[in-house]
Each structure stands twice: as C-alpha cells, then as structure tokens.
Scaffold this motif. Sequence first.
Motif, PDB file in Angstrom:
ATOM      1  N   MET A 116       0.791  -1.224   0.000  1.00 19.52           N
ATOM      2  CA  MET A 116       0.000   0.000   0.000  1.00 19.52           C
ATOM      3  C   MET A 116       0.824   1.275   0.000  1.00 19.52           C
ATOM      4  N   PHE A 117       2.120   1.148   0.067  1.00 20.51           N
ATOM      5  CA  PHE A 117       2.928   2.350   0.159  1.00 20.51           C
ATOM      6  C   PHE A 117       3.653   2.621  -1.156  1.00 20.51           C
ATOM      7  N   PRO A 118       3.734   3.882  -1.549  1.00 17.36           N
ATOM      8  CA  PRO A 118       4.489   4.184  -2.767  1.00 17.36           C
ATOM      9  C   PRO A 118       5.929   3.722  -2.615  1.00 17.36           C
ATOM     10  N   GLY A 119       6.415   2.994  -3.588  1.00 20.42           N
ATOM     11  CA  GLY A 119       7.730   2.377  -3.490  1.00 20.42           C
ATOM     12  C   GLY A 119       8.866   3.343  -3.229  1.00 20.42           C
ATOM     13  N   VAL A 120       8.731   4.595  -3.722  1.00 18.42           N
ATOM     14  CA  VAL A 120       9.846   5.549  -3.595  1.00 18.42           C
ATOM     15  C   VAL A 120      10.253   5.755  -2.158  1.00 18.42           C
ATOM     16  N   ILE A 121       9.323   5.545  -1.265  1.00 16.04           N
ATOM     17  CA  ILE A 121       9.616   5.883   0.119  1.00 16.04           C
ATOM     18  C   ILE A 121      10.563   4.874   0.751  1.00 16.04           C
ATOM     19  N   LEU A 122      10.780   3.758   0.064  1.00 16.53           N
ATOM     20  CA  LEU A 122      11.639   2.730   0.620  1.00 16.53           C
ATOM     21  C   LEU A 122      13.094   2.871   0.182  1.00 16.53           C
TER      22      LEU A 122
END
Lengths: 276, 302, 427
Positions: A116-122
Amino acid sequence: MRAGRSARGPLFGLLVVVILVLSVFPVLYAFFTALTPARELFVLPPKILPRHWTLDPYGAVFQHREYLRYFLNSLVIAGGTTALCLILASLAGYGFSRFWIPAKRVVLAAILLLEMFPGVILLTPYYRLSQDLHIYDTYIVLVLIDSGLVLPISIWLLKNFFDTVPASMEESAMMDGSSRLQALVYVIAPLARPGLIAVAIMAFLTAWNEFMFALILTNSPTVSPLTYGLAELFGQYNVQRNIVMAITMLSVFPLLLIFIFLQRHLVRGIMGGSGK
Amino acid sequence: MRTRSRRARAGRDLRGAWFVLPSVIFLACVVLYPLAQIFPWSLDTWSEQSHSFVYVGLREFQRLFAQAEFWHSIRITFQFTVLVVAGHLVIAWVLAEVLNSRLWPTNMLRNLVRSVLLLPWIFSVSAAALIWGALYHPIGFTSWYTSHLLGVTSVGFLSNTSLVLFSVVFVILWKFYPLYMLMILGGLESLPQEVFEAARVDGVSGRQSFIHITLPLMRGLTGTVILVDFITTFIHFDLVWIMTKGGPVDATYLASFFLYERGLQTASFGYASAIGVFIALVIGVLMYLYILFFYGREAEGQ
Amino acid sequence: MRFRSTALVVLFVLAGLCLAWSGGKQEGAGGSTGNKVSITWDLWWIPEWGQANVDWIISNFEKMHPDITVSTISSPYDPYRDKLQTLMQSGSTPDVFGTESQWIPALSKLGTVKDLGPILDSDPSFKSEIPASAIIHYAGVVRMIYYYEMGYHFAYNVDLAQKIGAPLPDSWQGLKDWLAAVKSSGVAQYGLALQFNPKDADHVMGRLVFTPLRQLGGKLLNDDGSAAFNSDLGVQVLEYWKSLIDAGLVFPDPVATTENTMYDMMASSTLPMQLNGPWVASTVHQSNPSVKVAYLPPFKEEVANGTFLAGSGLGLSNNSKQPAAALEFFKYLWSEPVTSKLIASVHLPFTNVKALAGPDVAKDPILGPEVQMLSNPNSVSINPFPNMEQAQEALANEVANYILGKKSAKQALDDAAATWDKLRTQE
C-alpha cells in the motif's frame, strides 16, 4: 464450458480484430521503429513501415560493451527471485489453504496491504540497510527486494490455487505413509504446476523489469541488471527513438521466448486449477 | 464441490504455522521493518541545522493538510484510479467474455489470440512509456491521424490539460489489463455449466442469465480484482511520471508525485513520511469500508 | 521421473540462491587499503564526454598521485539526482560529485555538501583559475562551482539552411523573418521547435524566458533575489514566442515538446533550428554523423546586453573519509591540462580562465562566441535559493498556461513571480 452469449459471428470477428489491433499496434510500432533509419523517423505524414530497413539501431546497442554482462546479471537476479518466491509462496500458500492459522484473514490482508505504500519511500531505508548489512551492490540485495515485491500476490495466488486442489489427494498419500511435506512435494506440487509456473513467471517478470531499486542499490557492471545498463545508454540528452525501440525490443525478447513456451501454464495458473 | 479442510482434524494445531512462518518472517524483515520507520518519522521533521530528525508531533500533517496542491493531487489520484479500475473492469470483462465465447471456430485460434492479448504485460514500464510517448508525440502517428480525422492542426494528447489524464489512463489500461482479463476469464471458465443449461432450457435469455447467474457468481472474484487494482493504482508512480512528470500544469499530478517532489526531493523526510502515512491510511480506510460492504454480506466461510 | 524433475528443481533453486549470494563485489564508498587511499566521483557525464575522456582524466590523476585511486559512480542523467541524494541520505556521500545548481538547496539540507569558501580563500591561485560567475553561492555559502558555463544559442542544420537560401538572422526580429522564409521556401514545414514542456522547467526558465529577456536588456531578478521577470519586457518576450507559434512557424504543440524530441528531429534532418547549449552538434552526431550543425553568432541584442548564463558543476562531500585526497582531485579537475582537453574534445566552455583564453578556443565557431558572452560583463547567472526547483516549475507551468491560452502573458508572469517570491522566502 462456455457461459454463452448471443454475439453474431461476423460482428464477433470484427470485435476481435479491433481488440487485437488496439493492443498489438504499439508493439508493432516499436518493432518497426527499431528497424527505421534515423532520417526516416520524423517523416510527415508519419509511417510505421520504414522505406529502408536497417539493423543499425541494434548495432548501436550491441556496441555497448557491457551488454552481455548486464543480461547475465538480470538472468541471475530474476532467477534468484523466482527461486526464492517459489519456495516461500508455495509453502505459505499451502499453509494458508490447508490449515487453521490464527487470524488468517487478518494476516492475509496484512500481507496484501504491505503493497500500500508508494515504493519511492523505501529507497533510503533500503539503501541504509544494505550498507549496514554489507550487501550493497550484490545480487542478493536485489533478489530479496524483488521477492518482497512479488511475494504477497504470489502467496495469495497459490493459496487460491491450492484451494481448488482437493485435500483428499494428500490425505490419501499420507495414509500410505508419507509425511505431509513429502505429500506436498510429490503429490500436490505436480498438480499445482500451472499455479507454480504462474508465480514463477510473475516473479521473473517483476525482477527482470525492475529499475528503481536496481539503480539505487547497485553500481557496477558486475551486478547491475539490464534495466540499469540500458538506461546508461541514455546520456543527458541523447535518446534517439529508433535506438530506444531497439533497446526495448532487446529487453523484451528473452521474456517473449519464455512466454511463448510457458504461456499456456501461466494462463492456467492464474485462471485457476479447474478445467484442464 | 470443493473440499478443503477448514480446520485440521486434530483441532487447533499450529502445524500450519510452519508453512506460513518463513514467508511471514521474510516479509516482516524485508518489507515491514523498513516501512515501519515511516510511522515515527511522520511525527518528526528533518532539521536543516542539526541534520537529524526532531520531534514535532502532528505538525507535518498540519502542514500537509494546508497545502492546496496536496488536495489537488489527491483529487487527481482519485479520478485517475477510478478511471483505471473501471476501465480495467470493463476491458477485462469484455475480453474474458470474448475469449470464453462459443463462437470461436477452433481452440487453437482462441488460444493464439489469448496469448497475443497478453503482450502489453511483458513490456517494462519504461518501454511502455517510451512507446506511447512516441505515439502521442505532436507529430507522431496517433496525433497525426487523429488530428486529420478531427480536422484540427494537432491533438495535444500530452499537452492539452483536459485530455492528458485520459491519455495516460489509456496507457495504463493498455499495459495492465492482461492480468485482470486472465483472472476474470478463469472465473468464467469455472462457472458450473449445468446452471446455464438449465436456464436455457427454461427459456431464459442470454442477457438475463448474464445478469442473474453470471454476475452474482462472479461477485467475489470481481471484488478482488477491484481491490487489488485500486491499491496498486492509487500508489502508481513509474509510468505516468515518465510520460508527464505530473504536468502539464499539474493535470496529472498524482499523490505519489507529491510525495516524491515535495517530500523526498526537498529532503523533507518527516514531511514525506507524513504523506506516505496519510496515503496508506486513506487506502486502508477505503479498503476496510469496501470489504465490509462488499464481502460483509457473504457467509463467514471463504 | 517425478523424483528426478523434483530433484532438478531443488538443484536449480539451490544453485540460484548460491549464485545470488556469492555474486557481486562490494565497492566501498571511500576508504583505504594499505597505503592506497580511494575516493569516489559521482557523475552523469560519461555518456556525454565519452568513457575514453573520463578514463584519461582518472588515469592521469592516478599517475600523478600513485597513492590515490579514483572510482566512479555513474548513472544516467534522469535518475542521477535521486541516486546522489540517496547516497547522501544514507551516509555514503561521494567525495566529489556532479550537481546542478537547483539541487543545492535540498542537498544542503542534508549537511553533506562542503562549504567551498575557505578552500577558495586559502588558495588564491586556484581561485584565480575560475571565472567569478562560476562560483555559486547558496544562502551566502559557496556550495558548488560550475564546471562548464555557457549561454544558449541557436543551432542550425547547415544543409537545410543553404537550401532555404535566406540570410541567417542576427537579431530577434531577424529570426522571425528567417522563419517566415523557411515556411515560404517549402524546404521544411517548420523552422524552429520550442520546448515549452513544463517537464523541462529549468530549460523553459533558462532558455525561453531568461535568455531573450536578458538579451533585450531586461532584469531577471532584483538584487534581493525577488522576481523581476514579470516586467513589460518579460511580457514582450512571451508574446514574441506566441506570435511565432500562432504564425505557424514553430513545430506544433510546443507544450509537449521536450529536449529529446528536438535532438531527435535534428538528427533526422527534419528540424532546421533550435535554441540550445553548445552540445547540440556533438549530441546529434552521436546519432547521425552526417548532419552538419553550426551556430548562429550572438544576436545584436546579446552583444549589447549580455545573456543569461547557465551551467553544471561539482561539489565536495562534507563528510569525506579522505578529505585531502578528495580536494586534490577536485582542484586537479580544474587544472589547465584537464580543462583544455575537455574543451577540445567535448566542445563545452569548461571553467578554467586560461584554458578558455586559448587561441584555438577563440577561433572555434561554437566556443569562440560562447567565451565572448562569458566575459561580457552584462551577462548574468542566478544563484540557487530555497525551493528553487519548485519556483522554476511554477514559472514553467505559468508560461505553459499562457501558451495554452489560459492566461494573458502579464497574468501568467505575475502569478509566477508571486509564487516565486513566496517559495523563495519559505522556511
């Protein structure tokens, strides 16, 4: 086996043709553009088929000396991801299908919700972790991350698939004396082959096409996959259309081969184990 | 006729845990752990002076909610997601019905068409963006012939602010429909034929049997398709970013772009985390309501 | 049969995992082994300058400093910034790194960009090698130095121009006449392409607004950095471009046109002219060596009023493990042999004063005029400021609004200026 609908023959055929054209046209466009010489690229009115065919765009790609290495790297990473996902997802899918798990619904939902989280944040957390664990710029770091991307839906898919395989199968095997694990490997797995192949293809596809994490977490022709290597061909300004299409074709081609051979199983795997 | 052991014969044994545990541990380490840091970070701000996180409570959220551009991006994301999910549903259903129809002269032909229809899925996101970028180009193939058809000088697929959202939605529809098509097709093929036969014998029309037999039976699967598609599309980044970078004039400015540009690129990590947490919350709440509404009426068993 | 296939699968899986685990060598981000010290250089320029040039730069340096090894981190331009920032955020700042001025505000926030002021002050000979306009300040501190700096000029296709036959323009009004001549000659349907795509925000600002504005004698920014481009001259500039578009002299849909499109079209001999930096020729030749590209000499207005200067540059890491070695390499990059070689082979104005004053440079049809404009005292560059990228985006979006007919030129520029000033003073 058909949920019949009253569509007339020729109208039906027309519909099929229209659909095919819409979905395949861009692919054909890319294919022919990769064979077009530069001077014909912006001809007006625009054409798809070039007047003079040329293999120069492909030549330009192959001049890139590391191409083969990037290709092999992609193969290793995608292969590793596929292997890892197959093991973990089949075990987990089987477990969710056959057993009682505390708060099963919640756990299953939570697994899906990880997406559920935008991948960029990882990007930053992964970079930090990879440095701390000394796995920066290695195959394993991409294998782990790509597996993380694909695992949730693989588990879900295989669970659904195992749900359609009667439990009586392994029960009879177990009554004959084999352990549950043996039953899983020798009896169920072959029956679940389409599902397993579907997961394998999805994992391979995801890992093969992944770019963002490959860019940030690798830094050398030793390990970087094809997506990274081909992007390197693009300088700040130099992105010529026919070469771009040649690059696209080359990166799709191996997938296409695998696809042609295995698509029947892929389709069966996603569509479910019922029928044949 | 489905057999499945709901509970193991021996009662609530935890043998299942052994099978499931490796995946759960893997995901917890590889995905959950890095993600979990986002939550405490969303209550911090990145201090330029001390070059570290400083606790500020809900201030980053307050700052976020005060930004008109953020709500604009949420609105665009909703429009985008609804169009994509609806489009995927329609395309998947139509194609599945077509592939499932009785009107195919040979099985081989049908399987061939089915394989060809899967092609868009294999292309990488950047390849798809590049191909469609070329097609949508002002003097590209699509623009040229469309503009001639409509009698205008050019059709701004990627520059006309009223059109650009639909242009990118179309590309997303093209790229990702195969998976959903296969899922629906699988569902259709597994429907019990006896019911349809009986209905036909009773004189029920094709359309009626579709409405009253097919749709209800396919309800669960369709629901899952909507769910998965909604989650994946809401956080979409790659393809649209390459094509438009959110422009022109923010006409395709998705929520993930806002996070990327205003949060990450400006090195405001507390802010970025707050955005990420809020987006996840929105999806989570919507999903919960959706599951409650859609699945709540079904029997407890699954 | 079944057993064997299962065994095969297991073997494949194990092999795959083993291979994955063993693969790849770890490149430390700086460190030392034995007596040798190693530093990293992050750059996007390898495809532009060529691997050979970069290899020469490094091996030459390593010969001069046998105790230092330089390793490069290279990525394509588009994702370069993300990678650099991720490296910085995770404590692995490259010792020397390429950077654009608009990235500096965000990068500085991380505390990883070194203050170059003391370095310049303590080494006057180094400082004197560099043109003053190349030293870039942010919040009063020198964070980067332009490695190459230039103005934007019109590159044109020589063969097409000959066929068109009209005399080449030497002023902004002359450009309009020339484009009209292109159209009536029938050689090409459109004479110019303009990249009003807000995706290339810094180029919209630099090339399409600031360059003509400066050349017409207009002010870009006030001394305190606040927007001055929403003047009458600014409106004139926008209306000038619009008149070209409306007269059908420019490739359709300029808001969708990107820089790549323009290179592509020029390499295919479809585009007679474009406004760009001095690298058009070399870029186009990579795709199609037979296209002859030349540059219009500076317009009359530019000679009188100077032009807008832009560039890309280098910064130093603030937490380098080998600061001395990194500094050596940094200064080495500006040395005359290196900059002269790059100037000659890459054809960009690399910022070494002596190298730029070389006789070959003055005679070079592309570089000669560039260097003249560099030394024109009326030419200006702008320093980065907080939220600069967002401000550029706002300006590009407002200009797009005008081109798309949604606002008047005055309205668009005023709105852009208001946003610019708001962002400039924000946190």
